[in-house]
Design an enzyme around this catalytic site. Structure first.
Site, short mmCIF file in Angstrom:
data_model
loop_
_atom_site.label_atom_id
_atom_site.label_comp_id
_atom_site.label_asym_id
_atom_site.label_seq_id
_atom_site.Cartn_x
_atom_site.Cartn_y
_atom_site.Cartn_z
N ASP A 30 0.84 -1.20 0.00
CA ASP A 30 0.00 0.00 0.00
C ASP A 30 0.88 1.25 0.00
OD1 ASP A 30 -3.22 0.48 0.96
OD2 ASP A 30 -1.85 2.19 1.10
N ILE A 31 0.47 2.25 -0.78
CA ILE A 31 1.24 3.49 -0.92
C ILE A 31 1.20 4.32 0.37
CG2 ILE A 31 -0.59 5.04 -1.80
CD1 ILE A 31 1.37 5.80 -4.07
N ASN A 87 -12.84 -3.57 2.53
CA ASN A 87 -13.76 -2.44 2.62
C ASN A 87 -14.71 -2.50 1.43
OD1 ASN A 87 -12.49 -1.36 4.93
ND2 ASN A 87 -10.93 -0.36 3.69
N GLY A 93 -15.96 2.29 3.62
CA GLY A 93 -14.68 3.00 3.49
C GLY A 93 -13.86 2.59 2.28
N GLN A 94 -14.54 2.02 1.27
CA GLN A 94 -13.80 1.61 0.05
C GLN A 94 -13.52 2.85 -0.80
OE1 GLN A 94 -15.93 -1.15 -2.48
NE2 GLN A 94 -14.14 -1.54 -3.76
N SER A 95 -12.23 3.10 -1.07
CA SER A 95 -11.87 4.28 -1.87
C SER A 95 -11.46 3.91 -3.29
CB SER A 95 -10.76 5.08 -1.19
OG SER A 95 -9.60 4.29 -1.05
N HIS A 100 -10.26 -5.75 -3.34
CA HIS A 100 -8.92 -5.99 -2.80
C HIS A 100 -9.03 -6.37 -1.34
CE1 HIS A 100 -9.84 -1.67 -2.56
NE2 HIS A 100 -9.17 -1.65 -1.41
N HIS A 102 -6.99 -6.11 2.16
CA HIS A 102 -5.87 -5.52 2.87
C HIS A 102 -5.31 -6.59 3.82
CE1 HIS A 102 -6.84 -1.09 2.23
NE2 HIS A 102 -8.01 -1.63 1.94
P1 5GP Z 1 -9.75 1.04 0.17
O1 5GP Z 1 -9.90 2.38 0.83
O2 5GP Z 1 -10.41 1.06 -1.20
O3 5GP Z 1 -10.16 -0.12 0.99
O4 5GP Z 1 -8.20 0.84 -0.06
C1 5GP Z 1 -7.48 1.44 -1.07
C2 5GP Z 1 -6.04 1.45 -0.65
O5 5GP Z 1 -5.27 1.70 -1.80
C3 5GP Z 1 -5.67 2.55 0.36
O6 5GP Z 1 -5.13 1.95 1.53
C4 5GP Z 1 -4.67 3.42 -0.38
O7 5GP Z 1 -3.62 3.88 0.44
C5 5GP Z 1 -4.17 2.47 -1.46
N1 5GP Z 1 -3.75 3.13 -2.69
C6 5GP Z 1 -4.42 4.12 -3.36
N2 5GP Z 1 -3.76 4.45 -4.48
C7 5GP Z 1 -2.66 3.66 -4.53
C8 5GP Z 1 -1.58 3.54 -5.48
O8 5GP Z 1 -1.52 4.23 -6.50
N3 5GP Z 1 -0.62 2.62 -5.21
C9 5GP Z 1 -0.67 1.83 -4.08
N4 5GP Z 1 0.34 0.96 -3.91
N5 5GP Z 1 -1.66 1.92 -3.18
C10 5GP Z 1 -2.65 2.82 -3.40
#
Ligand code: 5GP
Length: 114
Positions: A30-31, A87, A93-95, A100, A102
């Site tokens: 994760d970034i 998420n 909280g899915q962004s 995916h 985590h």
């Molecule tokens: P969500 O919020 O959808 O459950 O998780 C998305 C995750 O993707 C977040 O933890 C966010 O930090 C990570 N993320 C978003 N953009 C990028 C990216 O460009 N590269 C990587 N490695 N992680 C990303």
């Protein structure tokens, strides 16, 4: 899927720090890590969320869990424990709208989740 960030990462169009890859799944760091170990396990086929998973996809989901187990061992968090999170949707909280898991570890997590 076109214009999907994680599909672009999964097909190599956008670079990532890989933790695992095979024909169907990519796992990458994760970034913005929320724990000492924070890896995302992503299918190469597009599913907007876990709600898109059907009976025929159960093998893929179970394969993703197998990869989580393998990475938890390799990254040294299987003994002390870790958290797997999917998420889903706005309240979840899915962004990023691509399924995916985590894998979070290396610290203690509270419950209930905030
Ligand atoms: P969500 O919020 O959808 O459950 O998780 C998305 C995750 O993707 C977040 O933890 C966010 O930090 C990570 N993320 C978003 N953009 C990028 C990216 O460009 N590269 C990587 N490695 N992680 C990303």
């Amino acid at each position: 899927m076109e214009n999907c960030l994680f599909c672009k990462i999964a097909n190599g169009e956008i670079p990532s720090k890989k933790a695992y890859e095979d024909d169907t799944v990519l796992a990458f760091y994760d970034i913005e890590p929320q724990a000492p170990v924070h890896v995302l396990i992503v299918p190469k086929k597009h599913y907007t969320s876990v709600m898109d998973i059907e009976s025929a996809d159960q093998a893929l989901l179970s394969h993703m869990i197998e990869i989580a187990q393998k990475l938890a061992k390799e990254l040294g968090v299987s003994k002390d424990g870790f958290r797997l999170v999917i998420n889903t949707g706005e309240n979840g909280g899915q962004s990023v709208p691509q399924l995916h898991i985590h894998l979070l570890g290396g610290r203690k997590f509270g419950w209930p989740a905030g």
